[in-house]
Design a protein around this motif. Structure first.
Motif, PDB file in Angstrom:
ATOM      1  N   ARG A  95       0.836  -1.207   0.000  1.00  0.00           N
ATOM      2  CA  ARG A  95       0.000   0.000   0.000  1.00  0.00           C
ATOM      3  C   ARG A  95       0.865   1.248   0.000  1.00  0.00           C
ATOM      4  N   ASN A  96       1.960   1.224   0.778  1.00  0.00           N
ATOM      5  CA  ASN A  96       2.856   2.386   0.784  1.00  0.00           C
ATOM      6  C   ASN A  96       3.502   2.600  -0.585  1.00  0.00           C
ATOM      7  N   LEU A  97       3.874   1.508  -1.219  1.00  0.00           N
ATOM      8  CA  LEU A  97       4.461   1.638  -2.557  1.00  0.00           C
ATOM      9  C   LEU A  97       3.468   2.242  -3.539  1.00  0.00           C
ATOM     10  N   GLN A  98       2.219   1.855  -3.468  1.00  0.00           N
ATOM     11  CA  GLN A  98       1.212   2.368  -4.394  1.00  0.00           C
ATOM     12  C   GLN A  98       1.022   3.878  -4.231  1.00  0.00           C
ATOM     13  N   ARG A  99       1.300   4.402  -3.052  1.00  0.00           N
ATOM     14  CA  ARG A  99       1.166   5.841  -2.847  1.00  0.00           C
ATOM     15  C   ARG A  99       2.210   6.614  -3.671  1.00  0.00           C
ATOM     16  N   TYR A 100       3.316   5.979  -3.985  1.00  0.00           N
ATOM     17  CA  TYR A 100       4.344   6.632  -4.822  1.00  0.00           C
ATOM     18  C   TYR A 100       3.996   6.592  -6.309  1.00  0.00           C
ATOM     19  N   GLN A 101       2.925   5.926  -6.686  1.00  0.00           N
ATOM     20  CA  GLN A 101       2.420   5.835  -8.064  1.00  0.00           C
ATOM     21  C   GLN A 101       3.454   5.228  -9.029  1.00  0.00           C
ATOM     22  N   PRO A 102       3.945   4.017  -8.723  1.00  0.00           N
ATOM     23  CA  PRO A 102       4.842   3.355  -9.681  1.00  0.00           C
ATOM     24  C   PRO A 102       4.059   2.885 -10.905  1.00  0.00           C
ATOM     25  N   VAL A 125      -5.359  -6.267  -0.985  1.00  0.00           N
ATOM     26  CA  VAL A 125      -4.360  -5.502  -1.742  1.00  0.00           C
ATOM     27  C   VAL A 125      -4.148  -6.127  -3.109  1.00  0.00           C
ATOM     28  N   PHE A 126      -4.087  -7.453  -3.165  1.00  0.00           N
ATOM     29  CA  PHE A 126      -3.905  -8.143  -4.450  1.00  0.00           C
ATOM     30  C   PHE A 126      -5.048  -7.813  -5.406  1.00  0.00           C
ATOM     31  N   ARG A 127      -6.283  -7.871  -4.888  1.00  0.00           N
ATOM     32  CA  ARG A 127      -7.440  -7.687  -5.763  1.00  0.00           C
ATOM     33  C   ARG A 127      -7.572  -6.257  -6.249  1.00  0.00           C
ATOM     34  N   THR A 128      -7.047  -5.303  -5.504  1.00  0.00           N
ATOM     35  CA  THR A 128      -7.223  -3.893  -5.869  1.00  0.00           C
ATOM     36  C   THR A 128      -5.957  -3.281  -6.483  1.00  0.00           C
ATOM     37  N   SER A 129      -5.039  -4.124  -6.911  1.00  0.00           N
ATOM     38  CA  SER A 129      -3.781  -3.618  -7.494  1.00  0.00           C
ATOM     39  C   SER A 129      -3.608  -4.180  -8.911  1.00  0.00           C
ATOM     40  N   PRO A 130      -4.194  -3.543  -9.909  1.00  0.00           N
ATOM     41  CA  PRO A 130      -4.064  -4.051 -11.287  1.00  0.00           C
ATOM     42  C   PRO A 130      -2.644  -3.937 -11.845  1.00  0.00           C
ATOM     43  N   ASN A 131      -1.805  -3.150 -11.200  1.00  0.00           N
ATOM     44  CA  ASN A 131      -0.414  -3.005 -11.672  1.00  0.00           C
ATOM     45  C   ASN A 131       0.553  -3.859 -10.856  1.00  0.00           C
ATOM     46  N   LEU A 132       0.025  -4.860 -10.163  1.00  0.00           N
ATOM     47  CA  LEU A 132       0.846  -5.750  -9.358  1.00  0.00           C
ATOM     48  C   LEU A 132       0.983  -7.094 -10.068  1.00  0.00           C
ATOM     49  N   ILE A 133       2.231  -7.569 -10.192  1.00  0.00           N
ATOM     50  CA  ILE A 133       2.505  -8.856 -10.835  1.00  0.00           C
ATOM     51  C   ILE A 133       3.149  -9.769  -9.800  1.00  0.00           C
ATOM     52  N   GLY A 134       2.549 -10.941  -9.571  1.00  0.00           N
ATOM     53  CA  GLY A 134       3.105 -11.930  -8.656  1.00  0.00           C
ATOM     54  C   GLY A 134       3.849 -13.015  -9.423  1.00  0.00           C
ATOM     55  N   ILE A 135       4.296 -14.057  -8.698  1.00  0.00           N
ATOM     56  CA  ILE A 135       5.095 -15.102  -9.331  1.00  0.00           C
ATOM     57  C   ILE A 135       4.579 -16.485  -8.978  1.00  0.00           C
ATOM     58  N   VAL A 147       5.665 -24.214  -7.605  1.00  0.00           N
ATOM     59  CA  VAL A 147       5.083 -23.347  -6.576  1.00  0.00           C
ATOM     60  C   VAL A 147       3.900 -22.628  -7.205  1.00  0.00           C
ATOM     61  N   LYS A 148       2.749 -22.732  -6.568  1.00  0.00           N
ATOM     62  CA  LYS A 148       1.538 -22.133  -7.125  1.00  0.00           C
ATOM     63  C   LYS A 148       1.546 -20.616  -6.943  1.00  0.00           C
ATOM     64  N   PRO A 149       0.804 -19.885  -7.757  1.00  0.00           N
ATOM     65  CA  PRO A 149       0.732 -18.427  -7.629  1.00  0.00           C
ATOM     66  C   PRO A 149      -0.208 -18.022  -6.496  1.00  0.00           C
ATOM     67  N   PRO A 150      -0.192 -16.760  -6.072  1.00  0.00           N
ATOM     68  CA  PRO A 150      -1.186 -16.283  -5.093  1.00  0.00           C
ATOM     69  C   PRO A 150      -2.595 -16.475  -5.666  1.00  0.00           C
ATOM     70  N   PRO A 151      -3.485 -17.155  -4.967  1.00  0.00           N
ATOM     71  CA  PRO A 151      -4.812 -17.444  -5.536  1.00  0.00           C
ATOM     72  C   PRO A 151      -5.649 -16.188  -5.788  1.00  0.00           C
ATOM     73  N   GLU A 152      -5.329 -15.079  -5.121  1.00  0.00           N
ATOM     74  CA  GLU A 152      -6.137 -13.878  -5.285  1.00  0.00           C
ATOM     75  C   GLU A 152      -5.776 -13.090  -6.549  1.00  0.00           C
ATOM     76  N   LEU A 153      -4.648 -13.396  -7.172  1.00  0.00           N
ATOM     77  CA  LEU A 153      -4.238 -12.667  -8.367  1.00  0.00           C
ATOM     78  C   LEU A 153      -4.752 -13.384  -9.608  1.00  0.00           C
ATOM     79  N   PRO A 154      -5.277 -12.642 -10.584  1.00  0.00           N
ATOM     80  CA  PRO A 154      -5.693 -13.268 -11.838  1.00  0.00           C
ATOM     81  C   PRO A 154      -4.478 -13.799 -12.593  1.00  0.00           C
ATOM     82  N   ALA A 155      -4.702 -14.755 -13.502  1.00  0.00           N
ATOM     83  CA  ALA A 155      -3.600 -15.392 -14.235  1.00  0.00           C
ATOM     84  C   ALA A 155      -2.788 -14.391 -15.041  1.00  0.00           C
TER      85      ALA A 155
END
Length: 647
Positions: A95-102, A125-135, A147-155
């Motif tokens: 959330r703090n990172l998102q405040r910097y608008q990356p 946070v995962f669901r409301t961060s369209p600019n977030l990429i997980g692994i 290793v499976k991805p975070p289930p809350e992130l879309p493919a």
């Protein structure tokens, strides 16, 4: 005359062609062996090591400020109190990172487990961060490494974190896309982050329906790694891979700690519109490192003070940063991606340097010249190869250098042996002719001159002597070839000259019959004269020829004088008679004169035959002893009359 010149020229060409053919074939065989060694992979590790060295030694580039690493270091872990970082602290960090608008955030942390009590906060946070990429990790088909991805992130917001290592355990490639066990095509974290960043600038990712299809970012087609790209031989090239073009700088990316972000100490301009990578930079808490030798520095190597002479440790998040940087730099900065030639062009390159080595081995007949020529050519090869690497072209270095040196040395060795064989044959023929010329032919000339006046018994005796001389030529040459002529290597020159003087004067030549006075020669001035074996033999032949000329061409000579002198650095040998001679006959350019001139050139001296006052001839050879160039010398004046001991 023209026909003779052309025939002689053609004969020389044939001789050179024979020598070149003898030296050329072994060189070509060596080039073929080098090519086979490369095809079988025997040179792969050497080529990869050279590739790393060239990448590492490239000129400095500016750091890429578009990529920022937020590292979770040992101090951050101590502050949180545990590792892995709990979901609550990670959610606060994001959330703090998102405040910097990356522009986009890459989370290089596996987050497939959902047992943390605060998982709902992180999931939000995962669901409301369209600019977030997980692994996630596919593990190359191995279930233990998946290793499976975070289930809350879309493919579409999950990328592969798999790392491709070479057989020596070092990192040189990055995976862009791969078909996972489910049959779907998955993109890597690096490619997704680069594509998301470029999309904000209106540049789109284009790809086919298969993982092996070409990938294009805008107008830039990414050169796919193949099994035999560059110095690789049958490497694993599954999916879509690319050579990793590390950024050439000791600190290529800005690194911010987790604590700095949580406490708001990061400058807004550091993170706004940037690609932010969140990952672990704590070597003691997590072993998320790979080895490489192609970078100028890394975070962990600098932190723990490890020597980077053999390899460097690279955090996984740094690896992704380099991959992202090369992709966006290729599109936005026209920074070239690493490429290699076709196999045909590579082997032509190797053949060129191998043939150059053959040519040097044939042309530079001196061992030192050959060595220096090959060293200079090798330096040119390394310079050219480094220049190609500086513009991101990988050309074969090790096989080309090996072909150059091995073919050059092999050719020089065989060429030297061939030339020595031909020179030995030529020398044998020359010495045989000289033996015949200075022996039997001189006797035959004497017989012919007095043929009308010789009684039958005398003629029979001389013909028998001629027959014996001819037979002795064969025996002496056979012994010289079989065991070498030991006389010229073991006997001092002054003793040899005494022997030649005495044996020649015993011959039944008409000019010797009238001589009443023989002034004993003194050859001891030549005792310390440095002469090679060939020069000693040639000097003996010179004395023999000069004496035979007196015996064959001089009339009514009553005295014969042989003078040997040494003055400072100069030596002189003179044969003087006081008879009547046909000057034009004596001074004609026959074999004897040719021998004398060859000897004079070898000794860096001079030869002349001139009249002696009042009667007779002088046959003179003058030469100087080898001496340092800074010492002065005073040569004999060849125009001076020698001491007139004949009057």
């Amino acid at each position: 005359m023209k026909i003779k010149v052309n025939a002689g020229l053609w004969k020389q060409i044939e001789q050179h062609a024979t020598v070149w053919r003898i030296g050329l074939l072994p060189g070509l065989v060596v080039i073929g062996l080098v090519a086979i060694a490369r095809m079988t992979g025997s040179l792969q590790l050497l080529e990869l090591a050279t590739f790393d060295n060239f990448l590492r030694s490239r000129p400095l580039e500016p750091p890429d400020e578009r990529v920022v690493i937020v590292g979770i270091n040992e101090e951050d872990i101590r502050l949180v109190g545990k590792y892995p970082i709990p979901d609550h602290e990670l959610a606060v960090l994001l959330r703090n990172l998102q405040r910097y608008q990356p522009a986009v955030i890459g989370l290089d942390l596996f987050r497939d487990l959902t047992t943390d009590p605060n998982r709902a906060e992180l999931a939000q946070v995962f669901r409301t961060s369209p600019n977030l990429i997980g692994i996630e990790a596919d593990g190359g088909g191995s279930a233990k490494l998946k290793v499976k991805p975070p289930p809350e992130l879309p493919a579409s917001q999950v990328g592969l974190a798999d790392i491709v290592l070479d057989s020596d355990g070092k990192l040189r490639r990055c995976l862009l896309a791969s078909k996972v066990s489910s049959g779907k095509i998955k993109y890597s974290l690096s490619l997704l982050l680069a594509a998301h960043y470029l999309r904000t600038k209106g540049i789109m990712l284009q790809h086919g329906t298969r993982a092996s299809d070409p990938i294009q970012l805008g107008l830039i087609a990414l050169p796919r790694f193949r099994a035999n790209t560059g110095g690789y031989v049958q490497a694993k090239a599954g999916g879509n891979q690319i050579l990793l073009n590390f950024r050439s700088h000791p600190r290529p990316f800005r690194v911010i700690s987790m604590t700095e972000v949580l406490k708001g100490r990061a400058q807004p301009e550091w993170l706004r519109d940037r690609i932010v990578l969140v990952g672990v930079t704590a070597p003691n808490s997590l072993n998320d490192t790979v080895t490489t030798f192609a970078t100028k520095g890394s975070l962990i190597t600098k932190a723990i003070g490890t020597s980077d002479d053999d390899y460097q440790l690279l955090y996984g998040v740094e690896n992704h940063a380099h991959s992202i940087s090369q992709l966006i730099s290729a599109v936005l900065d026209q920074r070239p991606l690493l490429s290699s030639w076709s196999k045909g062009a590579e082997y032509l390159w190797i053949l060129f340097w191998g043939v150059l080595g053959i040519v040097l081995g044939l042309l530079l007949q001196s061992p030192w010249k050959t060595f220096l020529g090959l060293a200079g050519s090798g330096a040119c090869l390394l310079t050219l190869s480094y220049g190609f690497m500086a513009i991101s072209w990988w050309v074969p270095v090790v096989p080309a250098l090996l072909a150059l040196i091995a073919a050059g040395l092999t050719t020089a060795l065989f060429d030297r042996d061939a030339r020595l064989l031909l020179e030995q044959r030529s020398l044998t023929l020359k010495r045989t002719y000289d033996s015949v010329h200075n022996g039997p032919l001189q006797t035959l000339a004497a017989i012919l001159r007095s043929l009308d006046d010789l009684p039958t018994e005398k003629l029979r005796s001389q013909l028998q002597a001629l027959n014996q001389e001819l037979r002795s030529v064969y025996e002496s040459m056979h012994q010289a070839i079989a065991t070498g002529d030991q006389r010229y290597t073991q006997t001092p020159i002054h003793e040899l000259l005494y022997q030649i003087y005495e044996n020649t004067l015993k011959r039944d030549l008409p000019g010797f019959a009238s001589i009443r006075t023989l002034i004993p020669p003194d050859f001891t001035p030549l005792k310390e004269c440095p002469l090679s074996t060939d020069q000693k033999q040639a000097l003996c032949i010179f004395l023999q020829e000069a004496l035979c000329n007196v015996g064959n061409h001089t009339v009514d000579a009553s005295c014969l004088d042989v003078i040997c002198r040494h003055h400072k650095s100069w030596y002189a040998l003179q044969v003087i008679d006081n008879g009547l001679s046909n000057f034009s006959l004596v001074t004609r350019e026959g074999r004897g004169t040719a021998q004398a001139r060859e000897l004079a050139r070898s000794l860096r001296g001079s030869f002349q035959r001139r009249p002696h006052v009042p009667h007779g001839m002088i046959c003179e050879l003058v030469w100087r002893s080898p001496k340092p160039w800074w010492q002065f010398y005073h040569p004999f004046q060849s125009t001076q009359h020698p001491p007139n001991r004949l009057q």
